[in-house]
Design an enzyme around this catalytic site. Structure first.
Site, PDB file in Angstrom:
ATOM      1  N   CYS A  23      42.868  40.276  33.586  1.00 39.84           N
ATOM      2  CA  CYS A  23      43.771  41.315  33.093  1.00 39.84           C
ATOM      3  C   CYS A  23      45.235  40.926  33.249  1.00 39.84           C
ATOM      4  O   CYS A  23      46.072  41.277  32.411  1.00 39.84           O
ATOM      5  CB  CYS A  23      43.499  42.623  33.841  1.00 39.84           C
ATOM      6  N   HIS A  40      45.373  44.593  39.627  1.00 36.10           N
ATOM      7  CA  HIS A  40      44.971  44.810  38.235  1.00 36.10           C
ATOM      8  C   HIS A  40      46.186  45.367  37.510  1.00 36.10           C
ATOM      9  O   HIS A  40      46.855  46.270  38.018  1.00 36.10           O
ATOM     10  CB  HIS A  40      43.805  45.806  38.143  1.00 36.10           C
TER      11      HIS A  40
END
Length: 531
Positions: A105, A35
Site C-alpha cells: 500500500c 498502512h
C-alpha cells in the site's frame, strides 16, 4: 484551473502493539506497522491484496487514521486521474502483484502522490520493509501483519469499490459507480471552463466597445446588439450571474497564482524568441496533404489553442498522438520536428499546459524525444531546451518536469527528472552559445524550484559537476550568475557532496570575485558552505 487537496492517511495496523513489542522481537523500537492511503476528490484510495480500492475517507475497518499529512494540491482533473488509476489497477497494481514486503500500500501511495503532486510520501514509511520486515521476523509475525493488512477494507463496500480485475458485469458496475460518484466534479470542471470562456469573450467585447466609445466613434450594430442583450440578461438574471461567478473565480485563482509566484525565485524563460503564428503557419505548410482526417482536426485544434488563444479544452484526448507522429515519422523533414517543439515551447508558457502534459502520462512522447537530445540535430536540441526552460513559467508544469516515476525507454530506466537533468547538462556543456544560454536557464530554474529535497538527492551531484565544468569556459556575467545561483542552491540541498565536489574539482568560486555585485553575494553564500 481547479485545485484539489491531496492528503496522506497514515494508519498503524498494529494499533500501538508494534511500539510495545518491537524491542523484544527486533531489538529496536518501531512506532508502527504503517498502512497508508491517498485521499483526494473526497475519496480514499489504497492498494492491498485485492487490488486498488476506494471508500469514503476514514471508513475502513481500521477506523480513523493515526495522522493525516497534507501532500499539497493537484490540478489534475478527475477524468485524467481515474484513467491513470484504472491503468495502475490493470498493470503494476493489480491484486496479483501485491506483496507485503516489496509491493504494498505504501508503494502505491507514493506512486499516486508523485503523479498528483510531484512529491513522495515520508521516507520512514517507505523504509519500513527494509528496516523491519526484512529482518529476522518469524513467519508467524509476518502472517499476523498480513492479516492486519486485510483489515484495511471498506466497511460494507467490499465489492462496489474494488478497482481491479472482475467479471465484465462487475467492471461495468464499478465504472458506473465511480463515474456517478464523481459526476459532480466533472460537471463543475466543465461549468468553470464554459464560464471562463464566456467571461473572456465578454471582456474582449467590452474592451472593444470602450475603445470605440473613448475614441468618439459609433458602435457598429453587432456591438450595440450585444450590449443590449447583456443588459437584458442582467435584468432577467440569466447570463450575467454565471459571468460574474466566472470573473470572481478567475480573479481569486489569479491572486493565488501570483502569491505563489511571488514566494519563489522568478524563473528564466524565453517569451519573445518564437513568433508562434509564423512558426505554426510554416509547420502547416510542411505537413499539408500528409495528414489523416483525425490529424487534420488536431492541427485545427492546435491553431485554436495557440493562435486563437483558447484553453486546453480545445485539444482532444488524442492530441499527443498527433504530436508523436510529427516527431517520429521519418517521412516528415527535420523542420517539422523543430517547428513542432518551437510551438510547444510557446505553449509551455500557458497556464493550462499541465492538462496537455498529463495526456502524455502513458506514452511519454515528449520526454522520450527529449531523452534523445544528444543524438538530434542542433536545431532540434535548441527547440527542446527552449521548451524545457519555458516549462518553469508555471508551478504545475515545472513540477511535472520533476516527477520521479520511472519507465523504460530503449532498455533504459528513466523519468521526467532524469530527462530534465540530461537536457540541462547536455545543453550547458555544448559548444553552442544558444544551447548554453538555455541550459543555464534550465539549471537555474531547477535549483530555484521549491520542491522536496528528495527530488534533488539523485541529481544534485550530476548538475554540480556540469556547473563546475562549465565554469572553466569563462561564461558571460548573465550565465555565470544563473549557474552560481544554482550552485548556491545545490550546496544548501546537498550539504556534504556538493561542497566536497567544489573543493575537490574546482574551480574555486572565489576566482570569479569581482565579476559583479550579485555574483559576489552568491560566492559569499557558497563560501560559508565550504568551511
Amino acid at each position: 484551473m481547479s485545485s484539489y487537496k491531496v492528503e496522506l492517511y497514515v494508519y498503524d495496523l498494529s494499533r500501538g502493539m508494534a511500539s510495545a513489542i518491537s524491542p523484544m522481537l527486533l531489538g529496536k523500537k518501531i512506532d508502527g506497522i504503517w498502512h497508508t492511503s491517498i485521499v483526494v476528490y473526497n475519496r480514499e484510495y489504497f492498494f492491498g491484496s485485492r487490488g486498488v480500492e476506494s471508500c469514503n475517507p476514514g471508513t475502513t475497518a481500521i477506523g480513523n487514521p493515526l495522522r493525516v499529512e497534507n501532500l499539497g494540491d493537484t490540478q489534475v482533473p478527475y477524468s485524467v486521474y481515474i484513467d491513470y488509476l484504472k491503468g495502475l489497477s490493470e498493470t503494476a497494481y493489480a491484486g496479483r502483484t501485491y506483496h507485503l514486503l516489496n509491493h504494498n500500500c505504501n508503494n502505491f501511495s507514493n506512486e499516486v502522490a508523485q503523479f498528483l503532486c510531484g512529491v513522495s510520501i515520508p521516507k520512514y514509511i517507505l523504509d519500513l520493509p527494509n528496516e523491519v520486515l526484512n529482518s529476522s521476523l518469524s513467519s508467524g509475525l509476518l502472517s499476523l501483519v498480513s492479516q492486519l493488512e486485510n483489515s484495511a477494507r471498506p466497511i460494507g463496500e467490499e465489492q462496489s469499490n474494488s478497482i481491479k480485475e472482475q467479471s465484465p458485469d462487475f467492471e461495468q458496475l464499478n465504472t458506473q459507480i465511480e463515474e456517478a460518484r464523481y459526476n459532480s466534479f466533472l460537471l463543475e470542471q466543465r461549468r468553470k471552463t464554459l464560464n471562463e470562456k464566456i467571461a473572456k469573450k465578454e471582456r474582449k467585447r467590452e474592451k472593444k466597445r470602450k475603445k470605440i466609445l473613448e475614441a468618439g466613434g459609433v458602435l457598429p450594430p453587432e456591438l450595440r446588439e450585444e450590449c443590449t442583450m447583456a443588459d437584458t440578461e442582467a435584468v432577467n438574471g440569466q447570463a450575467q450571474l454565471p459571468s460574474d461567478q466566472a470573473l470572481a473565480m478567475e480573479e481569486e485563482e489569479r491572486r493565488e497564482e501570483e502569491a505563489k509566484k511571488k514566494a519563489r525565485d522568478p524563473p528564466v524563460v524565453f517569451k519573445d524568441v518564437i513568433d508562434v503564428k509564423a512558426e505554426f503557419d510554416a509547420l502547416v505548410a510542411l505537413i499539408d496533404g500528409k495528414l489523416t482526417p483525425e490529424e487534420q482536426r488536431a492541427t485545427e485544434e492546435l491553431q485554436q489553442y495557440m493562435i486563437g488563444d483558447e484553453g486546453s479544452w480545445a485539444l482532444s484526448d488524442g492530441f499527443l498522438d498527433f504530436v508523436g507522429r510529427l516527431l517520429n515519422d521519418n517521412q516528415f523533414p527535420l523542420d517539422v520536428r523543430v517547428k513542432t517543439f518551437n510551438v510547444l515551447a510557446v505553449a509551455a508558457l500557458k497556464d493550462d499546459v499541465i492538462l496537455v502534459l498529463h495526456q502524455d502520462r502513458k506514452d511519454h512522447v515528449l520526454m522520450n524525444y527529449a531523452f534523445e537530445i544528444d543524438r538530434l540535430s542542433m536545431q532540434e536540441q535548441e527547440s527542446i531546451a527552449l521548451f524545457m526552460a519555458n516549462m518553469f513559467e508555471n508551478l504545475s508544469s515545472s513540477e511535472w518536469l520533476l516527477y520521479i516515476s520511472e519507465w523504460t525507454y530503449n532498455n533504459t530506466q528513466t523519468s521526467n527528472i532524469r530527462v530534465t537533468t540530461k537536457v540541462a547538462v547536455h545543453s550547458l556543456l555544448s559548444d553552442s552559445p544558444v544551447l548554453q544560454d538555455r541550459g543555464s536557464a534550465i539549471i537555474h530554474n531547477l535549483a530555484c524550484k521549491e520542491v522536496k529535497t528528495v527530488v534533488f538527492d539523485d541529481v544534485a551531484v550530476e548538475l554540480t559537476m556540469a556547473l563546475l565544468q562549465y565554469f572553466n569556459s569563462k561564461p558571460a556575467e548573465e550565465q555565470l550568475f544563473r549557474c552560481m545561483k544554482a550552485l548556491a542552491k545545490f550546496a544548501q540541498v546537498s550539504t556534504q557532496e556538493v561542497p566536497q565536489l567544489i573543493q575537490m574539482i574546482g574551480p574555486d568560486p572565489k576566482s570569479f570575485k569581482g565579476t559583479s555585485e550579485r555574483i559576489d553575494s552568491l560566492i559569499d553564500q557558497i563560501s560559508v558552505k565550504l568551511r
